[in-house]
Design an enzyme around this catalytic site. Sequence first.
Site, PDB file in Angstrom:
ATOM      1  N   ARG A   1     -14.009   1.046 -16.386  1.00  0.00           N
ATOM      2  CA  ARG A   1     -14.973  -0.059 -16.367  1.00  0.00           C
ATOM      3  C   ARG A   1     -16.045   0.215 -17.404  1.00  0.00           C
ATOM      4  O   ARG A   1     -16.345   1.376 -17.722  1.00  0.00           O
ATOM      5  CB  ARG A   1     -15.549  -0.251 -14.973  1.00  0.00           C
ATOM      6  CG  ARG A   1     -16.002   1.031 -14.311  1.00  0.00           C
ATOM      7  CD  ARG A   1     -16.563   0.758 -12.946  1.00  0.00           C
ATOM      8  NE  ARG A   1     -16.653   1.996 -12.169  1.00  0.00           N
ATOM      9  CZ  ARG A   1     -17.191   2.067 -10.961  1.00  0.00           C
ATOM     10  NH1 ARG A   1     -17.666   0.991 -10.393  1.00  0.00           N
ATOM     11  NH2 ARG A   1     -17.244   3.213 -10.309  1.00  0.00           N
TER      12      ARG A   1
ATOM     13  N   ASP B   1      -9.076   3.269  -3.251  1.00  0.00           N
ATOM     14  CA  ASP B   1      -8.438   2.138  -2.572  1.00  0.00           C
ATOM     15  C   ASP B   1      -9.409   1.000  -2.270  1.00  0.00           C
ATOM     16  O   ASP B   1      -9.070  -0.168  -2.359  1.00  0.00           O
ATOM     17  CB  ASP B   1      -7.789   2.626  -1.273  1.00  0.00           C
ATOM     18  CG  ASP B   1      -6.703   3.643  -1.572  1.00  0.00           C
ATOM     19  OD1 ASP B   1      -5.812   3.327  -2.365  1.00  0.00           O
ATOM     20  OD2 ASP B   1      -6.781   4.780  -1.052  1.00  0.00           O
TER      21      ASP B   1
ATOM     22  N   HIS C   1      -0.761   4.361  -3.795  1.00  0.00           N
ATOM     23  CA  HIS C   1      -0.929   4.152  -2.357  1.00  0.00           C
ATOM     24  C   HIS C   1      -0.869   2.646  -2.156  1.00  0.00           C
ATOM     25  O   HIS C   1      -1.411   1.890  -2.966  1.00  0.00           O
ATOM     26  CB  HIS C   1      -2.270   4.719  -1.895  1.00  0.00           C
ATOM     27  CG  HIS C   1      -2.525   4.597  -0.424  1.00  0.00           C
ATOM     28  ND1 HIS C   1      -1.539   4.767   0.532  1.00  0.00           N
ATOM     29  CD2 HIS C   1      -3.658   4.312   0.281  1.00  0.00           C
ATOM     30  CE1 HIS C   1      -2.064   4.611   1.733  1.00  0.00           C
ATOM     31  NE2 HIS C   1      -3.340   4.326   1.613  1.00  0.00           N
TER      32      HIS C   1
ATOM     33  N   ASP D   1       1.447   6.806   6.152  1.00  0.00           N
ATOM     34  CA  ASP D   1       0.364   7.573   5.533  1.00  0.00           C
ATOM     35  C   ASP D   1      -0.906   7.468   6.372  1.00  0.00           C
ATOM     36  O   ASP D   1      -1.558   8.470   6.668  1.00  0.00           O
ATOM     37  CB  ASP D   1       0.109   7.031   4.116  1.00  0.00           C
ATOM     38  CG  ASP D   1      -0.912   7.849   3.341  1.00  0.00           C
ATOM     39  OD1 ASP D   1      -0.584   8.997   2.982  1.00  0.00           O
ATOM     40  OD2 ASP D   1      -2.023   7.361   3.105  1.00  0.00           O
TER      41      ASP D   1
ATOM     42  N   GLU E   1       4.677  12.744   6.300  1.00  0.00           N
ATOM     43  CA  GLU E   1       3.305  12.383   6.649  1.00  0.00           C
ATOM     44  C   GLU E   1       2.755  13.175   7.822  1.00  0.00           C
ATOM     45  O   GLU E   1       1.632  12.964   8.252  1.00  0.00           O
ATOM     46  CB  GLU E   1       3.215  10.876   6.948  1.00  0.00           C
ATOM     47  CG  GLU E   1       3.708   9.995   5.823  1.00  0.00           C
ATOM     48  CD  GLU E   1       2.840  10.049   4.562  1.00  0.00           C
ATOM     49  OE1 GLU E   1       1.758  10.669   4.597  1.00  0.00           O
ATOM     50  OE2 GLU E   1       3.274   9.480   3.537  1.00  0.00           O
TER      51      GLU E   1
ATOM     52  N   GLU F   1       2.458  17.667   5.194  1.00  0.00           N
ATOM     53  CA  GLU F   1       1.134  17.670   4.577  1.00  0.00           C
ATOM     54  C   GLU F   1       0.109  18.520   5.323  1.00  0.00           C
ATOM     55  O   GLU F   1      -0.946  18.838   4.784  1.00  0.00           O
ATOM     56  CB  GLU F   1       0.612  16.231   4.405  1.00  0.00           C
ATOM     57  CG  GLU F   1       0.623  15.803   2.939  1.00  0.00           C
ATOM     58  CD  GLU F   1      -0.166  14.530   2.665  1.00  0.00           C
ATOM     59  OE1 GLU F   1      -1.272  14.637   2.126  1.00  0.00           O
ATOM     60  OE2 GLU F   1       0.336  13.433   2.998  1.00  0.00           O
TER      61      GLU F   1
ATOM     62  N   SER G   1      -8.648  10.679   0.622  1.00  0.00           N
ATOM     63  CA  SER G   1      -9.106   9.365   0.170  1.00  0.00           C
ATOM     64  C   SER G   1     -10.159   8.813   1.124  1.00  0.00           C
ATOM     65  O   SER G   1     -10.311   9.285   2.251  1.00  0.00           O
ATOM     66  CB  SER G   1      -7.917   8.417   0.099  1.00  0.00           C
ATOM     67  OG  SER G   1      -7.428   8.186   1.396  1.00  0.00           O
TER      68      SER G   1
HETATM   69  N1  NAP Z   1      -6.810  11.986  -3.336  1.00  0.00           N
HETATM   70  C1  NAP Z   1      -5.540  12.197  -3.014  1.00  0.00           C
HETATM   71  O1  NAP Z   1      -5.211  13.267  -2.542  1.00  0.00           O
HETATM   72  C2  NAP Z   1      -4.511  11.128  -3.232  1.00  0.00           C
HETATM   73  C3  NAP Z   1      -3.156  11.447  -3.020  1.00  0.00           C
HETATM   74  C4  NAP Z   1      -2.200  10.461  -3.252  1.00  0.00           C
HETATM   75  C5  NAP Z   1      -2.588   9.205  -3.669  1.00  0.00           C
HETATM   76  N2  NAP Z   1      -3.908   8.919  -3.851  1.00  0.00           N
HETATM   77  C6  NAP Z   1      -4.276   7.580  -4.324  1.00  0.00           C
HETATM   78  O2  NAP Z   1      -4.667   7.639  -5.690  1.00  0.00           O
HETATM   79  C7  NAP Z   1      -5.618   6.603  -5.966  1.00  0.00           C
HETATM   80  C8  NAP Z   1      -6.817   7.211  -6.658  1.00  0.00           C
HETATM   81  O3  NAP Z   1      -7.455   8.134  -5.795  1.00  0.00           O
HETATM   82  P1  NAP Z   1      -8.313   9.369  -6.321  1.00  0.00           P
HETATM   83  O4  NAP Z   1      -8.514  10.262  -5.156  1.00  0.00           O
HETATM   84  O5  NAP Z   1      -7.685   9.914  -7.552  1.00  0.00           O
HETATM   85  O6  NAP Z   1      -9.681   8.641  -6.732  1.00  0.00           O
HETATM   86  P2  NAP Z   1     -10.979   9.279  -7.433  1.00  0.00           P
HETATM   87  O7  NAP Z   1     -10.804  10.705  -7.740  1.00  0.00           O
HETATM   88  O8  NAP Z   1     -12.124   8.851  -6.605  1.00  0.00           O
HETATM   89  O9  NAP Z   1     -11.025   8.529  -8.840  1.00  0.00           O
HETATM   90  C9  NAP Z   1     -11.405   7.231  -8.971  1.00  0.00           C
HETATM   91  C10 NAP Z   1     -11.450   6.782 -10.447  1.00  0.00           C
HETATM   92  O10 NAP Z   1     -11.574   5.363 -10.464  1.00  0.00           O
HETATM   93  C11 NAP Z   1     -12.747   4.987 -11.155  1.00  0.00           C
HETATM   94  N3  NAP Z   1     -13.380   3.878 -10.425  1.00  0.00           N
HETATM   95  C12 NAP Z   1     -14.071   3.931  -9.261  1.00  0.00           C
HETATM   96  N4  NAP Z   1     -14.473   2.713  -8.896  1.00  0.00           N
HETATM   97  C13 NAP Z   1     -14.043   1.857  -9.850  1.00  0.00           C
HETATM   98  C14 NAP Z   1     -14.155   0.452 -10.035  1.00  0.00           C
HETATM   99  N5  NAP Z   1     -14.781  -0.321  -9.172  1.00  0.00           N
HETATM  100  N6  NAP Z   1     -13.606  -0.057 -11.124  1.00  0.00           N
HETATM  101  C15 NAP Z   1     -12.948   0.699 -12.021  1.00  0.00           C
HETATM  102  N7  NAP Z   1     -12.794   2.016 -11.892  1.00  0.00           N
HETATM  103  C16 NAP Z   1     -13.345   2.593 -10.822  1.00  0.00           C
HETATM  104  C17 NAP Z   1     -13.620   6.195 -11.221  1.00  0.00           C
HETATM  105  O11 NAP Z   1     -14.322   6.210 -12.454  1.00  0.00           O
HETATM  106  P3  NAP Z   1     -15.841   5.766 -12.619  1.00  0.00           P
HETATM  107  O12 NAP Z   1     -16.490   5.792 -11.263  1.00  0.00           O
HETATM  108  O13 NAP Z   1     -16.425   6.735 -13.565  1.00  0.00           O
HETATM  109  O14 NAP Z   1     -15.768   4.386 -13.188  1.00  0.00           O
HETATM  110  C18 NAP Z   1     -12.608   7.351 -11.210  1.00  0.00           C
HETATM  111  O15 NAP Z   1     -12.182   7.651 -12.496  1.00  0.00           O
HETATM  112  C19 NAP Z   1      -5.888   5.938  -4.624  1.00  0.00           C
HETATM  113  O16 NAP Z   1      -5.071   4.798  -4.521  1.00  0.00           O
HETATM  114  C20 NAP Z   1      -5.463   6.988  -3.606  1.00  0.00           C
HETATM  115  O17 NAP Z   1      -5.077   6.460  -2.358  1.00  0.00           O
HETATM  116  C21 NAP Z   1      -4.853   9.870  -3.678  1.00  0.00           C
HETATM  117 MG    MG Z   2      -2.503  10.424   2.188  1.00  0.00          MG
END
Ligand code: NAP
Ligand code: MG
Lengths: 493, 503
Positions: A68, A108, A132, A217, A389, A393, A414
Site C-alpha cells: 500500500r 486476514d 488461508h 484450520d 490441523e 502443528e 494469525s
Molecule cells: N503467520 C502464520 O504462521 C501463517 C501461516 C500460514 C498462513 N498464513 C496466512 O498468510 C497471510 C499473511 O499472514 P502473515 O502472518 O504473513 O501477515 P503479517 O506478517 O502480518 O504481514 C502482513 C503484510 O501485509 C501488509 N499489510 C497489512 N495491512 C495491509 C493493508 N490493509 N493493505 C495492504 N497491505 C497490508 C503489511 O505491510 P504494511 O503494514 O507495511 O503495509 C505486511 O507486509 C494470512 O492470510 C495468514 O492467514 C499465516
Molecule cells: Mg493456522
Amino acid sequence: MANYFNTLPLREKLNQLGVCEFMDNAEFADGVNALKGKKIVVVGCGAQGLNQGLNLRDSGLDVSYTLRKEAIESKRDSWKNATENNFKVGTYEELIPSADVVVNLTPDKQHTAVVNAIMPLMKQGSTLLYSHGFNIVEEGMQIRKDITVIMVAPKCPGSEVRAEYVRGFGVPTLIAVHPENDPEGKGLAQAKAYCVGTGGHRAGVLKSSFVAEVKSDLMGEQTILCGLLQTGSILSFDKMIEKGIDAGYASKLVQYGVEVITEALKHGGVSGMMDRLSNVAKVKAFEVSEELKDIMRPLFQKHQDDIMSGEFSRIMMEDWANGDKNLLAWRAETGETAFEKTPAGDVKIGEQEYFDNYLLMVAFVRAGVELAFETMVEAGIKPESAYYESLHETPLIANTIARKKLFEMNRVISDTAEYGCYLFDQACKPLLADFMKKVNTDLVGKNFNEGKDGSVDNRRLVEINEILRSHQVEVVGVKLRKAMTAMKAIKTA
Amino acid sequence: MSQPVVHIQNLNLQYQQSLVLQDLNWTILSGENWLLDGESGNGKTSLAKVIAGLLAASGNIKINFNDTNKLTAKVLLVESWYQFKNLEGVANFYYQQRYTSQQAKETLTVKAELAYYAKENHLSIDDVEPILEIFNFSSLQNSQLIELSSGEHKKLQLVKALWLKPQVLILDQPYTGLDFKSRKSLNLLLDEAASAGVTLILISNDDDLPSSINRFATIVNKKLVTVNTKIDLQQFIPQRENKTIPTFLRTSPVYSSQQIAKMENIQISYGDKKVLKNVSWEVKAGEKWLLQGHNGSGKSTLLSLINGDHPQSYANTLYLFGNKRGSGESIWDIKQHIGLISPEFHWYFDASATVWESVASGLYDSVGLFRQLPYSKSILVDELVEYFGLTEEKNRLLNTLPLGAQRLVLLARTIIKNPELLILDEPCQGLDKQQTQHFNQLVDELCSNGMTLIYVGHFESQLPNCLEKKIVLDNGEVILIEKIDKESKKHKASDALSFALSI
Ligand SMILES: NC(=O)c1ccc[n+]([C@@H]2O[C@H](COP(=O)([O-])OP(=O)(O)OC[C@H]3O[C@@H](n4cnc5c(N)ncnc54)[C@H](OP(=O)(O)O)[C@@H]3O)[C@@H](O)[C@H]2O)c1
Ligand SMILES: [Mg+2]
C-alpha cells in the site's frame, strides 16, 4: 457479502469438506513450469510474504512486491524487507495490471479491503492466490469470474518456510482450487507449481479445498493448538504456586515443558508421547486424559459447531467492527497472568524430568489432540486434514511458547487464531475448575513416580496401549509422518 | 611452595559407553603455561571441559584460586565451537540467514552483547576498548551478531575472555579462522595476560605460539604425557596410511560451460554498510584459485554469490556456469555443480543427521538427507566413508563426534558429487596437522583431474600445492589478482605479503 459455505446446499458442503488427498511425489514432476516466466506479484511483505517470495525467486520464478502507498512512502519494514533483498517494489497501479499471479499475503482481517482495491486492476484471466481461505469462505468474497482463485497454505510460520527450503527440504502444505473460480482449469497446475516453488512438495502436500482448510484450520488453532496450550499452561502454573512449588521452577517447567513433551508427538504421535512415561505414570495419564476428554468434549463440539455455522466468524467480525474490543481486553488479561509475569528460574530440568514432573500436560495434550481430531472428523473433515490441523502443528506452536511464553505464541499466529484462542481459553478455564481442585503436585511439579513401586496390572497396560495405538489419529499419523520425518527438530531449552 | 593451580588425580571420563580419559593425572603450577596438542579426537576438548566444570567426570579435580589475586577467580574455557543465540535464547539459524535482510532483528548487536557480558561479569566497558582496538573490532559495534563472519565471532569470544581475565584461561583452537595479524595480536595479548598472572592452557596445533608457553603435553591412550619441547609432540601423531582415492573421483568433471563464474562490478550492502565494492572477477573451468583477505573482508559473501546463497545476487551482473544469474535458474540448478564447505556451513549443519546421511546429502545439496538413495549411489557413499576412515562411525549422529571428525564428514560430503567446482573455505579447521596434509593432497589429486578450485586459508603453511592464482580482498575491494609464484610460495613469501598488507 454472505458466508460462502452457508450458501451451499448440504450435498455440496459435504463434498467440499471432504476434499482431501495426500499427493504423491510424482504429481510434482512438472516442477515450477506452470509458472515459469509468469509475473508473480505478492501483496504484503510480512512473515509469509517475504519468505515465500524468497523461495519462489530462488526456484527461478519472477517475483515482485506491491505494497500500500503509505508503506512505500514511509519506507515501512515491509518496504525494507522487499527492497533490501533486491525485489522490485511498486504500488498497486504499477504492478497489478501486468501480474499473471497476484498473491495476497496481507493479514486476514484486511483481505476484503485489499481484494477490493486490487481486483479492478487485475488483468483478464489472471490468478489470485491465498495462504488461508478465510476471506473466500467466511466472508464470501466474490472474485471476478475470469480470475482463477487458488490456495497454497504452508502449515508453518514464515521463518520455517524459508529455513526448511534453503536446507533443501520444505514444510507440509495444503493446496486448493476454489471451485467457483477455475474458468480455464489451470488452477491445480498453478497451485502445484507454486508449492514446488516454496519447497512444500518435498514435505507432504494435501490437496484440500478452501472450505476444508478454513473449517479445520480454525478448529485446530482455537482448541488444541493455541487455546488448550494456553489454558493448560496457566492452570498448571497456578496450581504449582498454590501448592508451594518454587515459582521459578514452575515457570520453567511450564514454559519449556510443552515443547519437550510435544516434540515426542513429531516422531511417535500420541502413543510415542505416552511411551515416554513409566508404566504407572502412563496408566495415570491415560485415566486423567479420559476424564479431561469427557469434561471438554462439549466445548470442543461447540467450537466446531460455531465454526461450521459461521457463528464464530460472525462474532469475530463483530469484534473487528468494534475496534477489537474483546481481542484487546483478552490480550491484556493474558499478559497479566502470573505465568506470563514470572520469569523462568535458573534451574536445570532434564529432558525426562519434563515428562515425569508434568504428567498433567501430557494428559492435556493427549486429550486435546484426540478430541480436536475426533470432533473434526465427526463434522465431516477428512482424517488427513484433521491430522495436519491437530497433531502435526502442536509441536510447532509449543515451540513459540518455549521462546517467550504465551505472548510469543499469540504474536506469531494469525490474528484470527489469536482471537479464537482467547475465546476458547475464556470458556475452558471455568469448565475445568472442579477438575483442577483435585489435582495435586504428583501430576504437576513433582515426579509422579516418586514413592511408587512401579507395578501395574498387565492386562490394564496392554488394554491402554491398544486403545492409544488404534486411535484413528495414530493410524493416519503413521502414514503421513513417513513423508515428514525429515523435519528438523526445533529445540530450545 | 604454594599449592598447584590445577591438581588432577585419577580422572576418568566416560562418553557413550567408552572411556575417553582414564586415570589421568595433571598438576599445573603457578607460573606454568601449557600447550596441549596431539591427534585430533584424543580427548583434549573433553579434558578442557572437565577442568572448566562443563563436563562431569570422576576423580579428584582441584582448582586452587588465589584470593590475593585481582584476577577473576574462575576457570574460563574459550570453546572452539561457538554458537550465538537470538534474542529468545535460541540458536536455531540457517546458513544463508546472514545474507538475507530482515527487519525483524533477531540477534543482539555487538555493543549490546558486550554490555550484557559486562553486567553479567561486573566488568567495566572502558576496559574492553583497547582490546577491541587491537582486534580491529571497534567499527563492528553496531553490527548484529548474525552479520559477523566466523573469524569475527572468534575474535568476539577472545575479546570477552581477555577482558574478563580469569585466573585460569583455557583456549581450545583459538587461532582457527583468525587472519595473520589477529594471530599475532592474540599472542601478544596472551603473553600480557600471562605476565599479569593468568595461567594459560592452550590447545592448538599451530606453529606460532605465545612466548609465555613453557610446558608441553599431549594425551596418549587416555592419559596425559608431558614432553620438553613442542617438537617432541610430533612423535605422538600416528602415521596414517595414504589410501588411494576412490575411482569415481578419478574421472574429470564434465563441464557444462568453460566459464564457471564471472562477476562485473558487484556491489553488496546492508543498509549503509558496504560489504563488497566493485568486485570483478572471472573463474574459468579448471583454474585453481586462492582467495585471501582479513577477517570480515568479504570472502564468505563473495563465495555465497557463487553458491546461489545471496539474495542480492539478483541485482548484480553475475554469470554462473554460463548463465546470467536471475534468468530463470533455481539455486538448486547452480548448487548441483558445486561442492562447498565453510565454517558457517559446519555451524549450521544438521547435527541430528548420521555420518552416512550427511555424506550422502552432498549428492542432493541438502542439509540432511531427505531421500532414498539408489543403490548405485549408496555404494559410492560407502566407498568414500571408508576412504575417510569413518566406516565405524557411519551410523553415529554427527553431533556425537569430535569436531575434527565432524569436519572430515563434511569434507567427504563436499566431494561426493565429484563436482565441477570445489569451494573450500577454511576446510581444515579442527583437523590435526597430518589430517590437513592428507586432505590437501587429496585436493591436489582431485584438481589434477581438472576440477576447478577456490580455496580460502589463512595459514600459508597449510595450503594445497595446486593453487595457481590468487585474489585478495580488503575491506570489500579486490586489491590484488595475480599468479602464484610456486617458488616464492615455498619460502612463505605470501605470509610476509599478508603481513605487509595488514599494516
Ligand atoms: N503467520 C502464520 O504462521 C501463517 C501461516 C500460514 C498462513 N498464513 C496466512 O498468510 C497471510 C499473511 O499472514 P502473515 O502472518 O504473513 O501477515 P503479517 O506478517 O502480518 O504481514 C502482513 C503484510 O501485509 C501488509 N499489510 C497489512 N495491512 C495491509 C493493508 N490493509 N493493505 C495492504 N497491505 C497490508 C503489511 O505491510 P504494511 O503494514 O507495511 O503495509 C505486511 O507486509 C494470512 O492470510 C495468514 O492467514 C499465516
Ligand atoms: Mg493456522
